[in-house]
Design a protein around this motif. Structure first.
Motif, short mmCIF file in Angstrom:
data_model
loop_
_atom_site.label_atom_id
_atom_site.label_comp_id
_atom_site.label_asym_id
_atom_site.label_seq_id
_atom_site.Cartn_x
_atom_site.Cartn_y
_atom_site.Cartn_z
N PHE A 41 -56.45 37.23 0.87
CA PHE A 41 -56.97 35.92 0.41
C PHE A 41 -55.90 34.84 0.60
O PHE A 41 -56.17 33.76 1.13
CB PHE A 41 -57.36 36.02 -1.07
CG PHE A 41 -57.78 34.71 -1.67
CD1 PHE A 41 -56.84 33.91 -2.33
CD2 PHE A 41 -59.07 34.25 -1.56
CE1 PHE A 41 -57.21 32.68 -2.87
CE2 PHE A 41 -59.45 33.03 -2.09
CZ PHE A 41 -58.51 32.24 -2.75
N LEU A 42 -54.68 35.14 0.18
CA LEU A 42 -53.59 34.14 0.30
C LEU A 42 -53.29 33.85 1.77
O LEU A 42 -53.07 32.69 2.14
CB LEU A 42 -52.35 34.65 -0.43
CG LEU A 42 -52.48 34.77 -1.95
CD1 LEU A 42 -51.29 35.53 -2.55
CD2 LEU A 42 -52.62 33.38 -2.58
N ASP A 43 -53.33 34.88 2.59
CA ASP A 43 -53.05 34.67 4.02
C ASP A 43 -54.17 33.86 4.67
O ASP A 43 -53.92 33.00 5.52
CB ASP A 43 -52.88 36.02 4.73
CG ASP A 43 -51.64 36.77 4.23
OD1 ASP A 43 -51.53 37.99 4.45
OD2 ASP A 43 -50.80 36.11 3.55
N LEU A 44 -55.42 34.07 4.24
CA LEU A 44 -56.53 33.27 4.76
C LEU A 44 -56.35 31.81 4.36
O LEU A 44 -56.52 30.88 5.16
CB LEU A 44 -57.86 33.80 4.24
CG LEU A 44 -59.11 33.00 4.63
CD1 LEU A 44 -59.30 32.97 6.14
CD2 LEU A 44 -60.36 33.57 3.94
N LEU A 50 -54.19 25.67 3.63
CA LEU A 50 -54.25 25.37 2.19
C LEU A 50 -52.96 25.83 1.52
O LEU A 50 -52.53 26.99 1.65
CB LEU A 50 -55.42 26.11 1.54
CG LEU A 50 -56.81 25.53 1.78
CD1 LEU A 50 -57.86 26.50 1.23
CD2 LEU A 50 -56.97 24.17 1.13
N LEU A 51 -52.35 24.90 0.76
CA LEU A 51 -51.28 25.33 -0.14
C LEU A 51 -51.94 25.96 -1.36
O LEU A 51 -53.12 25.72 -1.62
CB LEU A 51 -50.44 24.12 -0.56
CG LEU A 51 -49.67 23.43 0.58
CD1 LEU A 51 -49.00 22.16 0.07
CD2 LEU A 51 -48.64 24.38 1.19
N VAL A 52 -51.19 26.77 -2.09
CA VAL A 52 -51.77 27.49 -3.23
C VAL A 52 -50.94 27.27 -4.48
O VAL A 52 -49.70 27.32 -4.44
CB VAL A 52 -51.85 29.01 -2.93
CG1 VAL A 52 -52.23 29.80 -4.17
CG2 VAL A 52 -52.85 29.27 -1.80
N ILE A 53 -51.62 26.97 -5.59
CA ILE A 53 -50.99 27.04 -6.91
C ILE A 53 -51.57 28.29 -7.55
O ILE A 53 -52.78 28.37 -7.76
CB ILE A 53 -51.30 25.78 -7.76
CG1 ILE A 53 -50.73 24.53 -7.08
CG2 ILE A 53 -50.77 25.95 -9.17
CD1 ILE A 53 -51.02 23.23 -7.83
N LEU A 54 -50.73 29.28 -7.81
CA LEU A 54 -51.22 30.58 -8.26
C LEU A 54 -51.13 30.70 -9.78
O LEU A 54 -50.16 30.23 -10.40
CB LEU A 54 -50.39 31.70 -7.62
CG LEU A 54 -51.04 33.09 -7.69
CD1 LEU A 54 -52.20 33.19 -6.69
CD2 LEU A 54 -50.03 34.18 -7.42
N ARG A 55 -52.16 31.29 -10.39
CA ARG A 55 -52.21 31.45 -11.85
C ARG A 55 -52.50 32.92 -12.18
O ARG A 55 -53.65 33.29 -12.39
CB ARG A 55 -53.26 30.53 -12.45
CG ARG A 55 -53.11 29.06 -12.01
CD ARG A 55 -53.56 28.12 -13.07
NE ARG A 55 -55.03 28.01 -13.12
CZ ARG A 55 -55.67 27.26 -14.02
NH1 ARG A 55 -54.97 26.58 -14.94
NH2 ARG A 55 -56.98 27.19 -14.04
N LEU A 100 -46.40 40.77 -8.57
CA LEU A 100 -45.52 39.68 -8.14
C LEU A 100 -44.74 40.00 -6.86
O LEU A 100 -44.51 39.09 -6.05
CB LEU A 100 -44.61 39.25 -9.29
CG LEU A 100 -45.36 38.65 -10.48
CD1 LEU A 100 -44.39 38.08 -11.52
CD2 LEU A 100 -46.37 37.57 -10.07
N PRO A 101 -44.37 41.24 -6.58
CA PRO A 101 -43.75 41.50 -5.27
C PRO A 101 -44.69 41.19 -4.10
O PRO A 101 -44.23 40.92 -2.99
CB PRO A 101 -43.40 43.00 -5.34
CG PRO A 101 -43.20 43.26 -6.79
CD PRO A 101 -44.23 42.40 -7.49
N LYS A 102 -46.00 41.18 -4.34
CA LYS A 102 -46.93 40.78 -3.26
C LYS A 102 -46.92 39.26 -3.08
O LYS A 102 -47.33 38.72 -2.05
CB LYS A 102 -48.35 41.24 -3.60
CG LYS A 102 -48.54 42.75 -3.72
CD LYS A 102 -49.96 43.09 -4.19
CE LYS A 102 -50.13 44.58 -4.43
NZ LYS A 102 -50.12 45.36 -3.17
N ILE A 103 -46.51 38.56 -4.13
CA ILE A 103 -46.54 37.09 -4.13
C ILE A 103 -45.25 36.53 -3.55
O ILE A 103 -45.26 35.57 -2.77
CB ILE A 103 -46.73 36.60 -5.58
CG1 ILE A 103 -48.00 37.20 -6.20
CG2 ILE A 103 -46.73 35.08 -5.65
CD1 ILE A 103 -49.27 37.00 -5.43
#
Ligand code: NDJ
Length: 557
Positions: A41-44, A50-55, A100-103
């Protein structure tokens, strides 16, 4: 914060939650496959610019089941959620050490598209007010994400909410909707953050729906005006929701305001982009406001994804006994079956009653497979029954979603107290966890069972049917003319709860991605209270969010 957030003024971005319970169904068992593939999802999003703000929470609220916390935390019945309770923190740390290691490699500082990360969610609205909990989270997020990433909190724009929700080292932001005074709201933020960017992390473009309530709607003019006021101040704004969504399967949460209030399957939220991703008048109103502050992308808007009205599909009742699902491996998310026998002859109607708040959340009562009625949490808790000693008494117990906000969210599900017959407690209950989803994903009850002879009889029953698509698999909306309440699966995908009887929504959104072309699409319905004599579904090319629209000629039983 200034550098980071000024970035997002120039680049489109998305703000996204990560629901912990969606990825850790059992303690130590993780699922990042298919729709749960966070990294894909983040890579797409990065691929789309798109920049991402992650929650990532760990608590996210969002009217999601238990606010994103896994229900198995309640196996320790006295656990203090969202606090420095060691049992809770141990589970949180184990989860964050997986997520978090994936982030980290996707953080902006490492060449990725994640520009900031929110810690917890509106903690200032929670009764515990435990600063050592926030301090612990800050330590874990820093340890796993590194020193550069911008970490922030979001709270309601009231000083008393910011008091418990903020912490030195976490940039404090606020959330508020178009009915708030912008100056006062940002004044509350300035109370904590005298410098740095003004940020509304959740500007409410609409609101959520509860079963039995009206479909929430917020005027496009009001939303646009509030946005213009904020941009005029040079503030940074994330719209909640910008794109509506769906609480598929059993993922919807609930609120508790004196009584239990389950949230609907549709999370359209009256958002600028609808549940199905279609542009609305509100989107264009917002676009006009933004055009006054920065140039719009050139070229036409992308068209809405095509929708298709596949029309009528006839279903047939099947002789599927619920306990057949009890023997299958798999998790029982939505339903449990409680079974006992009448201890004596009941020749005159006797009162079957449940202690207060013991039905969590709805109990469909059958005697010798004959539906007797429904027991409800904070509702009807007694029924008259009569029968012979030894008759089988079944209670199919439905979970309608765990409370996702406020103090009461150790929301245990099931039959939490014993039923009585004329004030004499029943006993010798058998409890069957029903792995219905696993059974349906293995093709049950399509292949297995003969059509049932007893058409139209009330009470829990399975119905099946199939339909072919005309060479395309476009999004659609399914209506349940004359049905009461139940659950829908298509090709094994659980589309969520339907309850036209209660409303407001009259249709369920069906993403085209779960439909098949060139072979039959299998429909399975578990109707809980009563299907129409001629059971059929109607596939439409538009949603019906409001009960008032449901009195169409199609609605006759
Ligand atoms: C019934 C709403 C309870 C409080 N939740 C509020 S104010 N909200 C803020 C919360 O952060 C968000 O996740 C959503 O839950 C939103 C309501 O849609």
């Amino acid at each position: 914060p200034r550098r980071m957030l000024c970035l997002c003024r120039r680049c489109p971005l998305c703000m996204v939650y990560v629901p912990w319970n969606y990825h850790e169904p059992q303690p130590g068992v993780y699922d990042f496959t298919g729709d749960r593939d966070v990294e894909a999802f983040l890579d797409l999003a990065a691929e789309l610019g798109l920049l991402v703000i992650l929650r990532p929470g760990p608590y996210i609220c969002a009217e999601w089941d238990m606010g994103g916390l896994p229900a198995w935390l309640l196996w320790k019945a006295d656990i203090i959620l969202r606090s420095s309770d060691p049992a809770y923190l141990a589970a949180v740390d184990a989860w964050l050490h997986v997520l978090l290691p994936k982030i980290k490699p996707r953080l902006y500082q490492h060449g990725g598209n994640i520009i900031s990360v929110q810690v917890e969610n509106e903690y200032g609205s929670y009764y515990a007010c435990d600063p050592s909990y926030l301090q612990h989270l800050l330590g874990t997020f820093r340890a796993l994400l590194g020193p550069e990433v911008l970490l922030f909190t979001t709270d309601g724009a009231q000083v008393e909410e910011l008091r418990c929700g903020t912490l030195q080292g976490l940039y404090a932001t606020v959330d508020f909707g178009p009915d708030s005074n912008v100056t006062e709201a940002f004044g509350a933020q300035r109370h904590i953050e005298p410098r740095g960017p003004l940020v509304n992390s959740e500007y409410y473009t609409g609101w959520l729906d509860y079963w039995g309530g009206p479909h929430a709607s917020t005027s496009a003019t009001l939303v646009a005006r509030g946005l213009a006021d904020m941009l005029q101040l040079g503030a940074n704004v994330n719209m909640y929701m910008f794109h509506g969504g769906t609480n598929f399967a059993y993922w919807s949460g609930a609120d508790f305001k004196g009584q239990y209030k389950p949230v609907t399957t549709s999370y359209d939220y009256d958002a600028p982009l609808s549940e199905a991703g279609d542009p609305t008048e509100k989107l264009f109103a917002i676009r006009t406001v933004i055009s006054k502050f920065q140039p719009l992308p050139v070229g036409p808007m992308p068209p809405p994804a095509p929708k298709y009205a596949y029309g009528w599909v006839t279903l047939h009742k099947v002789n599927a006994c619920l306990e057949a699902c009890a023997v299958l491996p798999g998790l029982a998310h939505g339903f449990m079956l409680y079974r006992t026998q009448l201890p004596r002859d009941i020749l005159a109607p006797a009162m079957l009653s449940a202690p207060p708040h013991s039905i969590c959340d709805r109990g469909y009562v059958m005697l010798q497979k004959e539906y007797q009625g429904t027991l409800e949490r904070d509702g009807q808790t007694e029924l008259h029954v009569k029968g012979k000693a030894g008759d089988t008494l079944d209670v199919l117990l439905e979970n309608m979603g765990r409370i996702s906000f406020g103090a009461n969210f150790n929301d245990f599900k099931g039959l939490l107290g014993n039923l009585s017959l004329d004030s004499r407690p029943l006993s010798k209950w058998l409890i069957y966890p029903l792995a219905i989803d696993a059974a349906i994903q293995q093709g049950w009850p399509h292949a297995a069972l003969p059509k049932s002879s007893c058409r139209g009889r009330a009470g829990p029953a399975f119905y099946t049917g199939t339909f072919e698509t005309p060479g395309i698999a476009w999004d659609t909306f399914v209506k349940f003319p004359g049905w009461s309440k139940g659950q829908l699966w298509i090709n094994g995908f659980n589309l969520g709860r339907y309850w036209p009887h209660e409303g407001p929504q009259q249709t369920l959104f069906v993403p085209g991605s779960i439909l098949r072309v060139g072979c039959p699409n299998n429909i399975t319905v578990l109707e809980l209270e009563g299907a129409p004599l001629n059971p059929f579904l109607l596939f439409l090319d538009q949603p019906l969010f409001n009960r008032t629209l449901s009195h169409s000629p199609l609605d006759k039983k």
